[in-house]
Design a protein around this motif. Sequence first.
Motif, PDB file in Angstrom:
ATOM      1  N   TYR A 179       0.839  -1.199   0.000  1.00 42.31           N
ATOM      2  CA  TYR A 179       0.000   0.000   0.000  1.00 42.31           C
ATOM      3  C   TYR A 179       0.875   1.250   0.000  1.00 42.31           C
ATOM      4  N   ALA A 180       0.599   2.153  -0.938  1.00 42.90           N
ATOM      5  CA  ALA A 180       1.335   3.412  -1.003  1.00 42.90           C
ATOM      6  C   ALA A 180       0.412   4.599  -1.259  1.00 42.90           C
ATOM      7  N   THR A 181      -0.546   4.468  -2.200  1.00 47.32           N
ATOM      8  CA  THR A 181      -1.369   5.617  -2.574  1.00 47.32           C
ATOM      9  C   THR A 181      -2.591   5.785  -1.687  1.00 47.32           C
ATOM     10  N   ARG A 182      -3.011   4.732  -1.020  1.00 45.54           N
ATOM     11  CA  ARG A 182      -4.158   4.841  -0.105  1.00 45.54           C
ATOM     12  C   ARG A 182      -4.098   3.711   0.902  1.00 45.54           C
ATOM     13  N   LEU A 183      -4.621   3.985   2.091  1.00 47.30           N
ATOM     14  CA  LEU A 183      -4.658   3.000   3.164  1.00 47.30           C
ATOM     15  C   LEU A 183      -6.117   2.658   3.471  1.00 47.30           C
ATOM     16  N   PRO A 184      -6.501   1.394   3.328  1.00 44.58           N
ATOM     17  CA  PRO A 184      -7.873   1.021   3.685  1.00 44.58           C
ATOM     18  C   PRO A 184      -8.050   1.057   5.197  1.00 44.58           C
ATOM     19  N   GLY A 185      -9.267   1.062   5.645  1.00 47.97           N
ATOM     20  CA  GLY A 185      -9.522   1.076   7.081  1.00 47.97           C
ATOM     21  C   GLY A 185      -9.052  -0.187   7.762  1.00 47.97           C
ATOM     22  N   VAL A 186      -9.205  -1.331   7.073  1.00 46.97           N
ATOM     23  CA  VAL A 186      -8.855  -2.626   7.632  1.00 46.97           C
ATOM     24  C   VAL A 186      -8.264  -3.496   6.527  1.00 46.97           C
ATOM     25  N   VAL A 187      -7.285  -4.328   6.895  1.00 48.52           N
ATOM     26  CA  VAL A 187      -6.684  -5.292   5.969  1.00 48.52           C
ATOM     27  C   VAL A 187      -6.611  -6.642   6.654  1.00 48.52           C
ATOM     28  N   GLY A 188      -6.887  -7.698   5.907  1.00 48.63           N
ATOM     29  CA  GLY A 188      -6.723  -9.018   6.481  1.00 48.63           C
ATOM     30  C   GLY A 188      -7.440 -10.094   5.697  1.00 48.63           C
ATOM     31  N   PRO A 189      -7.373 -11.332   6.178  1.00 48.31           N
ATOM     32  CA  PRO A 189      -6.673 -11.784   7.374  1.00 48.31           C
ATOM     33  C   PRO A 189      -5.151 -11.742   7.204  1.00 48.31           C
ATOM     34  N   VAL A 190      -4.465 -11.388   8.275  1.00 48.52           N
ATOM     35  CA  VAL A 190      -3.015 -11.265   8.283  1.00 48.52           C
ATOM     36  C   VAL A 190      -2.404 -12.601   8.704  1.00 48.52           C
ATOM     37  N   ARG A 191      -1.354 -13.008   7.992  1.00 53.89           N
ATOM     38  CA  ARG A 191      -0.684 -14.263   8.340  1.00 53.89           C
ATOM     39  C   ARG A 191       0.821 -14.059   8.440  1.00 53.89           C
ATOM     40  N   SER A 192       1.563 -15.136   8.505  1.00 58.01           N
ATOM     41  CA  SER A 192       2.978 -15.104   8.857  1.00 58.01           C
ATOM     42  C   SER A 192       3.896 -14.769   7.683  1.00 58.01           C
ATOM     43  N   ALA A 193       5.111 -14.342   8.018  1.00 54.99           N
ATOM     44  CA  ALA A 193       6.115 -13.958   7.034  1.00 54.99           C
ATOM     45  C   ALA A 193       6.936 -15.159   6.601  1.00 54.99           C
ATOM     46  N   ARG A 194       7.629 -14.995   5.467  1.00 52.77           N
ATOM     47  CA  ARG A 194       8.492 -16.029   4.907  1.00 52.77           C
ATOM     48  C   ARG A 194       9.846 -15.429   4.559  1.00 52.77           C
ATOM     49  N   GLU A 195      10.843 -16.295   4.391  1.00 48.32           N
ATOM     50  CA  GLU A 195      12.196 -15.844   4.052  1.00 48.32           C
ATOM     51  C   GLU A 195      12.203 -15.062   2.740  1.00 48.32           C
ATOM     52  N   SER A 196      11.400 -15.483   1.778  1.00 46.78           N
ATOM     53  CA  SER A 196      11.351 -14.806   0.481  1.00 46.78           C
ATOM     54  C   SER A 196      10.944 -13.347   0.612  1.00 46.78           C
ATOM     55  N   ASP A 197      10.146 -13.025   1.629  1.00 46.69           N
ATOM     56  CA  ASP A 197       9.662 -11.653   1.811  1.00 46.69           C
ATOM     57  C   ASP A 197      10.812 -10.677   2.025  1.00 46.69           C
ATOM     58  N   LEU A 198      11.856 -11.128   2.703  1.00 46.73           N
ATOM     59  CA  LEU A 198      12.961 -10.231   3.023  1.00 46.73           C
ATOM     60  C   LEU A 198      13.682  -9.771   1.762  1.00 46.73           C
ATOM     61  N   GLU A 199      13.901 -10.696   0.834  1.00 43.08           N
ATOM     62  CA  GLU A 199      14.542 -10.322  -0.425  1.00 43.08           C
ATOM     63  C   GLU A 199      13.630  -9.436  -1.259  1.00 43.08           C
ATOM     64  N   LEU A 200      12.358  -9.786  -1.339  1.00 44.14           N
ATOM     65  CA  LEU A 200      11.405  -9.020  -2.136  1.00 44.14           C
ATOM     66  C   LEU A 200      11.285  -7.585  -1.644  1.00 44.14           C
ATOM     67  N   LEU A 201      11.302  -7.392  -0.317  1.00 44.56           N
ATOM     68  CA  LEU A 201      11.087  -6.070   0.264  1.00 44.56           C
ATOM     69  C   LEU A 201      12.320  -5.187   0.269  1.00 44.56           C
ATOM     70  N   ARG A 202      13.489  -5.719  -0.107  1.00 41.26           N
ATOM     71  CA  ARG A 202      14.694  -4.891  -0.137  1.00 41.26           C
ATOM     72  C   ARG A 202      14.588  -3.758  -1.163  1.00 41.26           C
ATOM     73  N   GLN A 203      13.678  -3.875  -2.128  1.00 43.88           N
ATOM     74  CA  GLN A 203      13.528  -2.840  -3.151  1.00 43.88           C
ATOM     75  C   GLN A 203      12.916  -1.557  -2.604  1.00 43.88           C
ATOM     76  N   PHE A 204      12.313  -1.633  -1.416  1.00 42.81           N
ATOM     77  CA  PHE A 204      11.694  -0.463  -0.793  1.00 42.81           C
ATOM     78  C   PHE A 204      12.594   0.103   0.302  1.00 42.81           C
ATOM     79  N   ASP A 205      12.407   1.373   0.627  1.00 47.59           N
ATOM     80  CA  ASP A 205      13.192   2.047   1.647  1.00 47.59           C
ATOM     81  C   ASP A 205      12.534   1.860   3.007  1.00 47.59           C
ATOM     82  N   ARG A 206      13.097   0.944   3.798  1.00 47.85           N
ATOM     83  CA  ARG A 206      12.606   0.641   5.145  1.00 47.85           C
ATOM     84  C   ARG A 206      11.082   0.497   5.193  1.00 47.85           C
ATOM     85  N   PRO A 207      10.544  -0.451   4.454  1.00 49.17           N
ATOM     86  CA  PRO A 207       9.090  -0.634   4.459  1.00 49.17           C
ATOM     87  C   PRO A 207       8.605  -1.144   5.806  1.00 49.17           C
TER      88      PRO A 207
END
Length: 323
Positions: free
Chosen positions: A96-124
């Motif tokens: 999410y960057a251009t708008r934030l919804p009131g609620v998001v979910g269901p939220v679940r757990s993180a994976r190792e792949s997420d760390l590499e994918l998220l390196r493209q953003f500045d301290r997400p």
Amino acid sequence: MRHRARTRRTVLTAALAAAVLTVSLTAGCTRHGTADDGRAPQGTTPAPGGQSAAGPVLAVKIDNVAAARPQTGLDAADVVYAEQVEGGLSRLMAVYATRLPGVVGPVRSARESDLELLRQFDRPTLAFSGAQRKLLPLIDEAPLVPETPDRASAAFYRGTDRPAPHNLYLRPAALLPEAPGRAALTTGFRYGPAPAGGTATASRTVRYPMARFTFTWSADRHRWLVSMDGTPARTTAGTRLAAATVVVQYVRVSTSKYHDVLGNYTPFTETVGSGKAEVLRDGRSFEATWARPAATDGTTFTGADGGPVDFADGPVWVVFAKA
């Protein structure tokens, strides 16, 4: 295989160690409440050139098994990444960057792949329910802001409409003061007119061992309508999920050392490198190649003519498929 896995983890850990976050992350129970969709008005446009981001993007790990559907707030995401997880199932990461919804979910757990994918953003900011215990040190060392129910209890709650673990929801406004804006989407994606050529395409299906995504072109909505596991995908408010651009990105998928409670090992989706891709926009399919030389780079898409493949303005869904 074990040597490659150790090497990858060593490189990842070394690269991330420069921005250590001393955070203790565990999954936990949260207070109860009732979910609402909280959608913002539809429609986003690219930020004018030179506009600065107001802050980091918000990335949320979203449950995607049948018991977790329909999801909430997924239609407000600028980018949705779909990846294979344990047992051949799928999970989503909504950005999410251009708008934030009131609620998001269901939220679940993180994976190792997420760390590499998220390196493209500045301290997400990464919102998730928890992670496998051995993965927590890598998350602690990553250049991101991890948010879980234990760290930000006021931002999460348990809904009463379905059983745990498929009922954990996030209130994004409790984590970010405002949407950071389009400039925070440092994905490398380009937006503009459709390239020449392409193949007329009515629908496209991507299959995992125990999940599948189908995108069907709607000329009326000028969007690709999303179906998951053969069922039209909607939000809890009844909104049909749709994408302006769909990317099928062929990547290397290996086996990590992490596994779930049943002993199913987590696939590691490698998003740094290069490979083939298929870009769907405006009712047509375009063959492309993708490239992401380093983890801190965004991903570029090049057409058969050697020129960039521009995306249509609007939500982008990226489905990682095994090369």
